[in-house]
Design a protein around this motif. Structure first.
Motif, PDB file in Angstrom:
ATOM      1  N   ALA A  57       0.833  -1.205   0.000  1.00  0.00           N
ATOM      2  CA  ALA A  57       0.000   0.000   0.000  1.00  0.00           C
ATOM      3  C   ALA A  57       0.864   1.250   0.000  1.00  0.00           C
ATOM      4  O   ALA A  57       0.540   2.250  -0.662  1.00  0.00           O
ATOM      5  N   GLY A  58       1.993   1.193   0.721  1.00  0.00           N
ATOM      6  CA  GLY A  58       2.896   2.335   0.727  1.00  0.00           C
ATOM      7  C   GLY A  58       3.529   2.590  -0.622  1.00  0.00           C
ATOM      8  O   GLY A  58       3.640   3.737  -1.081  1.00  0.00           O
ATOM      9  N   LEU A  59       3.951   1.527  -1.299  1.00  0.00           N
ATOM     10  CA  LEU A  59       4.545   1.692  -2.631  1.00  0.00           C
ATOM     11  C   LEU A  59       3.520   2.209  -3.635  1.00  0.00           C
ATOM     12  O   LEU A  59       3.831   3.070  -4.474  1.00  0.00           O
ATOM     13  N   ALA A  60       2.311   1.667  -3.560  1.00  0.00           N
ATOM     14  CA  ALA A  60       1.273   2.121  -4.492  1.00  0.00           C
ATOM     15  C   ALA A  60       0.893   3.578  -4.238  1.00  0.00           C
ATOM     16  O   ALA A  60       0.713   4.364  -5.184  1.00  0.00           O
ATOM     17  N   GLY A  61       0.787   3.930  -2.964  1.00  0.00           N
ATOM     18  CA  GLY A  61       0.437   5.311  -2.642  1.00  0.00           C
ATOM     19  C   GLY A  61       1.517   6.300  -3.019  1.00  0.00           C
ATOM     20  O   GLY A  61       1.226   7.452  -3.391  1.00  0.00           O
ATOM     21  N   GLN A  62       2.770   5.865  -2.947  1.00  0.00           N
ATOM     22  CA  GLN A  62       3.857   6.761  -3.274  1.00  0.00           C
ATOM     23  C   GLN A  62       3.868   7.129  -4.757  1.00  0.00           C
ATOM     24  O   GLN A  62       4.290   8.228  -5.118  1.00  0.00           O
ATOM     25  N   SER A  63       3.399   6.239  -5.599  1.00  0.00           N
ATOM     26  CA  SER A  63       3.303   6.566  -7.033  1.00  0.00           C
ATOM     27  C   SER A  63       2.312   7.707  -7.260  1.00  0.00           C
ATOM     28  O   SER A  63       2.535   8.590  -8.103  1.00  0.00           O
ATOM     29  N   PHE A  64       1.221   7.713  -6.510  1.00  0.00           N
ATOM     30  CA  PHE A  64       0.259   8.812  -6.610  1.00  0.00           C
ATOM     31  C   PHE A  64       0.848  10.103  -6.070  1.00  0.00           C
ATOM     32  O   PHE A  64       0.584  11.193  -6.601  1.00  0.00           O
ATOM     33  N   ASN A  65       1.684  10.010  -5.005  1.00  0.00           N
ATOM     34  CA  ASN A  65       2.321  11.204  -4.444  1.00  0.00           C
ATOM     35  C   ASN A  65       3.235  11.867  -5.464  1.00  0.00           C
ATOM     36  O   ASN A  65       3.286  13.104  -5.564  1.00  0.00           O
ATOM     37  N   ILE A  66       3.988  11.062  -6.209  1.00  0.00           N
ATOM     38  CA  ILE A  66       4.886  11.630  -7.226  1.00  0.00           C
ATOM     39  C   ILE A  66       4.088  12.346  -8.313  1.00  0.00           C
ATOM     40  O   ILE A  66       4.426  13.455  -8.745  1.00  0.00           O
ATOM     41  N   TRP A  67       3.011  11.705  -8.757  1.00  0.00           N
ATOM     42  CA  TRP A  67       2.194  12.317  -9.815  1.00  0.00           C
ATOM     43  C   TRP A  67       1.635  13.657  -9.371  1.00  0.00           C
ATOM     44  O   TRP A  67       1.721  14.650 -10.108  1.00  0.00           O
ATOM     45  N   PHE A  68       1.113  13.721  -8.147  1.00  0.00           N
ATOM     46  CA  PHE A  68       0.503  14.967  -7.690  1.00  0.00           C
ATOM     47  C   PHE A  68       1.561  16.019  -7.382  1.00  0.00           C
ATOM     48  O   PHE A  68       1.328  17.219  -7.581  1.00  0.00           O
ATOM     49  N   ALA A  69       2.746  15.587  -6.894  1.00  0.00           N
ATOM     50  CA  ALA A  69       3.805  16.555  -6.610  1.00  0.00           C
ATOM     51  C   ALA A  69       4.266  17.255  -7.887  1.00  0.00           C
ATOM     52  O   ALA A  69       4.460  18.479  -7.901  1.00  0.00           O
ATOM     53  N   PHE A  70       4.421  16.506  -8.962  1.00  0.00           N
ATOM     54  CA  PHE A  70       4.828  17.129 -10.231  1.00  0.00           C
ATOM     55  C   PHE A  70       3.679  17.931 -10.847  1.00  0.00           C
ATOM     56  O   PHE A  70       3.924  18.875 -11.614  1.00  0.00           O
TER      57      PHE A  70
END
Length: 347
Positions: A57-70
């Motif tokens: 869940a942490g790895l999957a959520g981190q992909s969304f964090n990168i998308w929103f940060a950029f």
């Protein structure tokens, strides 16, 4: 799209990318241990279930964090609803990871105190108080927070203070209970239990102290003691990475320890490891330099092998003795007697 890049969004993108790379490296490095130690216990232990949930869940959520940060770096404006969704996602992810790590630590405290009802009651009280504070202020934290057009937090809700204090108090109680038990009773535990106790206190103390420091830092951001726009927006990524890292290491180290103990027990209980066979080649047995010292021919002896018992500290009378041992001992006695008689004759 804005012509200049928001420095807060830029730093957030850098931090998010860095932590994502570290998480991927950590995952690849321990993937073999995960497959070998955690997956076979997935349906047997609570720790293994928590590990798998937090890990992926942490790895999957981190992909969304990168998308929103950029997306924030690009300067794309967002509605207030999008910013609330983003904030809700951050709060939900953080709380799920926090609860997972707290459960892992509470299970260790419960085992350290030998599953006493008094310690389980105290853990329940602190956990319930934290859950109540989180539930009471969850809506206010999201709806009353001010955001920039790119969803950078400008002014957080003061109700975060109550949630932060309850979480800090819970982790401090867990840390204090562990250290109290460790310092007062480590001398009374056996060798294996003492090793397990040291492992638990080491991993749990590092995790609890790191989380407490991050939460205190986040707590100081709310009353504007620390720059909110820079530190307050990045602290979520730091806390998420710390929780993900702590949950993985706590479970992996525990499973490694259990696997080593099981391997040692299987070695002790395996009778094939109690004895060692030694082959004796009669052609390599040298005669004495003095042919008169002993005239007996070695070719008449029939010695093929002997079993030498291997002692174990934890076992008594382990091993077997081959029948050829008795012939060797008799041969040595006869040899000493004949040599002594031959010396008497020369005197």
């Amino acid at each position: 799209m804005s012509s200049s890049i928001d420095p807060v969004a830029r730093n957030l993108a850098i931090i998010t990318t860095t932590f994502t790379a570290l998480m991927i490296l950590e995952y690849i490095w321990f993937l073999s241990d995960e497959v070998r130690l955690v997956w076979p216990r997935l349906w047997k232990t609570t720790e293994a279930k928590i590990y798998v949930v937090t890990r992926y869940a942490g790895l999957a959520g981190q992909s969304f964090n990168i998308w929103f940060a950029f997306r924030m770096v690009s300067g794309v404006p967002n509605s207030r609803f999008i910013c609330r969704v983003w904030s809700s996602y951050q709060a939900a992810t953080t709380q799920c990871m926090l609860i997972s790590v707290e459960l892992l630590l509470m299970l260790r405290v419960y085992k350290m105190y030998k599953k006493k009802k008094s310690i389980s009651a105290l853990l329940f009280v602190f956990g319930s108080a934290q859950s109540a504070a989180m539930a009471a202020n969850a809506r206010l934290i999201i709806t009353d927070t001010s955001y920039s057009p790119t969803c950078v937090v400008i002014s957080p809700r003061y109700s975060r203070i109550y949630v932060g204090v309850s979480i800090i108090a819970n982790f401090m109680f867990i840390l204090g209970a562990m250290l109290w038990r460790f310092l007062r009773s480590i001398s009374n535990w056996s060798g294996i239990s003492r090793a397990w106790l040291k492992l638990v206190v080491r991993d749990s103390s590092f995790a609890a102290i790191a989380i407490i420091v991050i939460l205190i830092f986040r707590f100081l951001c709310t009353p504007h003691v620390i720059n909110v726009q820079m530190s307050g927006n990045i602290i979520f990524q730091v806390l998420l990475f710390c929780l993900w890292f702590a949950a993985g290491r706590i479970v992996l180290h525990q499973e490694r320890f259990s696997n080593i103990q099981e391997s040692q027990e299987s070695d002790v209980n395996d009778p094939s490891r109690w004895t060692q066979t030694i082959e004796v080649d009669l052609d390599d047995v040298e005669r004495f330099d003095d042919p008169d010292a002993y005239a007996m021919s070695l070719s008449g002896l029939e010695v093929e092998s002997t079993n030498v018992s291997t002692p174990f500290d934890s076992m008594s009378d382990a091993g077997t003795r081959d029948i050829t041992d008795e012939h060797i001992y008799e041969w040595e006695d006869e040899l000493r007697t004949d040599i002594h008689a031959h010396q008497k004759m020369h005197e």
